[in-house]
Write a protein that holds these residues in place. Structure first.
Motif, mmCIF file in Angstrom:
data_model
loop_
_atom_site.group_PDB
_atom_site.id
_atom_site.type_symbol
_atom_site.label_atom_id
_atom_site.label_comp_id
_atom_site.label_asym_id
_atom_site.label_seq_id
_atom_site.Cartn_x
_atom_site.Cartn_y
_atom_site.Cartn_z
ATOM 1 N N ILE A 87 0.857 -1.265 0.096
ATOM 2 C CA ILE A 87 -0.059 0.154 0.038
ATOM 3 C C ILE A 87 0.934 1.223 0.169
ATOM 4 O O ILE A 87 0.570 2.151 -0.623
ATOM 5 C CB ILE A 87 -1.181 0.037 1.082
ATOM 6 N N LEU A 88 1.958 1.240 0.576
ATOM 7 C CA LEU A 88 2.945 2.419 0.594
ATOM 8 C C LEU A 88 3.685 2.634 -0.468
ATOM 9 O O LEU A 88 4.308 3.510 -0.738
ATOM 10 C CB LEU A 88 3.969 2.305 1.826
ATOM 11 N N ILE A 91 2.978 -4.860 -8.558
ATOM 12 C CA ILE A 91 3.933 -4.960 -7.494
ATOM 13 C C ILE A 91 4.131 -6.124 -6.792
ATOM 14 O O ILE A 91 5.437 -6.366 -6.622
ATOM 15 C CB ILE A 91 3.177 -3.855 -6.285
ATOM 16 N N ASN A 92 3.111 -7.060 -6.688
ATOM 17 C CA ASN A 92 3.333 -8.226 -5.995
ATOM 18 C C ASN A 92 4.481 -9.447 -7.026
ATOM 19 O O ASN A 92 4.850 -10.004 -6.401
ATOM 20 C CB ASN A 92 2.148 -8.923 -5.820
ATOM 21 N N GLN A 93 4.401 -9.183 -8.400
ATOM 22 C CA GLN A 93 5.368 -9.817 -9.046
ATOM 23 C C GLN A 93 6.755 -9.539 -9.097
ATOM 24 O O GLN A 93 7.745 -10.269 -9.513
ATOM 25 C CB GLN A 93 4.668 -9.628 -10.792
ATOM 26 N N GLN A 113 -3.979 5.410 -2.337
ATOM 27 C CA GLN A 113 -4.076 5.009 -0.933
ATOM 28 C C GLN A 113 -5.188 5.491 -0.547
ATOM 29 O O GLN A 113 -5.928 4.929 0.357
ATOM 30 C CB GLN A 113 -2.806 5.626 -0.158
ATOM 31 N N GLN A 114 -5.671 6.773 -0.934
ATOM 32 C CA GLN A 114 -6.854 7.248 -0.573
ATOM 33 C C GLN A 114 -8.212 6.427 -1.175
ATOM 34 O O GLN A 114 -9.207 6.550 -0.216
ATOM 35 C CB GLN A 114 -7.102 8.881 -0.791
ATOM 36 N N LEU A 119 -11.052 1.025 -9.654
ATOM 37 C CA LEU A 119 -10.658 -0.305 -8.849
ATOM 38 C C LEU A 119 -9.839 -1.279 -9.799
ATOM 39 O O LEU A 119 -8.843 -1.815 -9.191
ATOM 40 C CB LEU A 119 -11.929 -0.952 -8.022
ATOM 41 N N ASP A 120 -10.463 -1.573 -11.010
ATOM 42 C CA ASP A 120 -9.797 -2.329 -11.616
ATOM 43 C C ASP A 120 -8.154 -2.172 -11.670
ATOM 44 O O ASP A 120 -7.465 -2.888 -11.948
ATOM 45 C CB ASP A 120 -10.440 -2.582 -12.886
ATOM 46 N N ASP A 121 -8.124 -0.796 -12.191
ATOM 47 C CA ASP A 121 -6.543 -0.503 -12.411
ATOM 48 C C ASP A 121 -5.932 -0.593 -11.271
ATOM 49 O O ASP A 121 -4.678 -0.772 -11.182
ATOM 50 C CB ASP A 121 -6.584 1.037 -12.829
ATOM 51 N N LEU A 122 -6.288 -0.071 -10.066
ATOM 52 C CA LEU A 122 -5.559 -0.423 -8.625
ATOM 53 C C LEU A 122 -5.466 -1.991 -8.561
ATOM 54 O O LEU A 122 -4.100 -2.117 -8.068
ATOM 55 C CB LEU A 122 -6.428 0.199 -7.710
ATOM 56 N N ILE A 123 -6.289 -2.549 -8.952
ATOM 57 C CA ILE A 123 -5.877 -4.235 -8.701
ATOM 58 C C ILE A 123 -4.811 -4.482 -9.621
ATOM 59 O O ILE A 123 -3.889 -5.260 -9.180
ATOM 60 C CB ILE A 123 -7.470 -5.105 -9.178
ATOM 61 N N ALA A 124 -4.708 -4.115 -10.787
ATOM 62 C CA ALA A 124 -3.877 -4.387 -11.718
ATOM 63 C C ALA A 124 -2.517 -3.876 -11.284
ATOM 64 O O ALA A 124 -1.301 -4.402 -11.321
ATOM 65 C CB ALA A 124 -4.064 -3.748 -12.948
ATOM 66 N N LYS A 125 -2.439 -2.676 -10.733
ATOM 67 C CA LYS A 125 -1.014 -2.147 -10.225
ATOM 68 C C LYS A 125 -0.679 -2.911 -8.758
ATOM 69 O O LYS A 125 0.560 -3.078 -8.726
ATOM 70 C CB LYS A 125 -1.294 -0.584 -9.499
ATOM 71 N N ILE A 126 -1.436 -3.375 -8.044
ATOM 72 C CA ILE A 126 -1.066 -4.100 -6.936
ATOM 73 C C ILE A 126 -0.755 -5.491 -7.308
ATOM 74 O O ILE A 126 0.373 -6.135 -6.974
ATOM 75 C CB ILE A 126 -2.218 -4.326 -6.199
ATOM 76 N N LYS A 127 -1.133 -6.103 -8.455
ATOM 77 C CA LYS A 127 -0.600 -7.371 -9.131
ATOM 78 C C LYS A 127 0.769 -7.197 -9.474
ATOM 79 O O LYS A 127 1.668 -7.857 -9.453
ATOM 80 C CB LYS A 127 -1.750 -8.096 -10.035
#
Length: 76
Positions: A24-25, A73-75, A32-33, A63-71
């Motif tokens: 998240i950071l 980052i996790n990779q 984040q907001q 939300l879909d864009d944010l999910i893609a960003k998080i995926k």
């Protein structure tokens, strides 16, 4: 960015090392907001759309864009 030191403001104890920032950071303040607002609205995109003055599809796309960003980052 990586965290290299944590210090307690009360007792001044320090811990040094190389620590990865939580996912998240690693996101922008805007993202984040959005996550905080999503959480506070109990995950209701319909309620968020009303609060933000935007359409439901716009909020859903965010939300879909944010999910893609998080995926992504996790990779890493």
């Amino acid at each position: 960015l990586s965290v290299s030191q944590l210090t307690c403001n009360n007792c001044t104890t320090s811990v040094s090392g190389l620590y990865q920032l939580p996912v998240i950071l690693q996101l922008s303040e805007d993202d984040q907001q959005f996550i905080l607002q999503f959480f506070l609205s109990s995950g209701s995109l319909k309620e968020m759309a009303v609060q933000m003055g935007k359409s439901y599809p716009t909020v859903r796309n965010k939300l879909d864009d944010l999910i893609a960003k998080i995926k992504l980052i996790n990779q890493q």
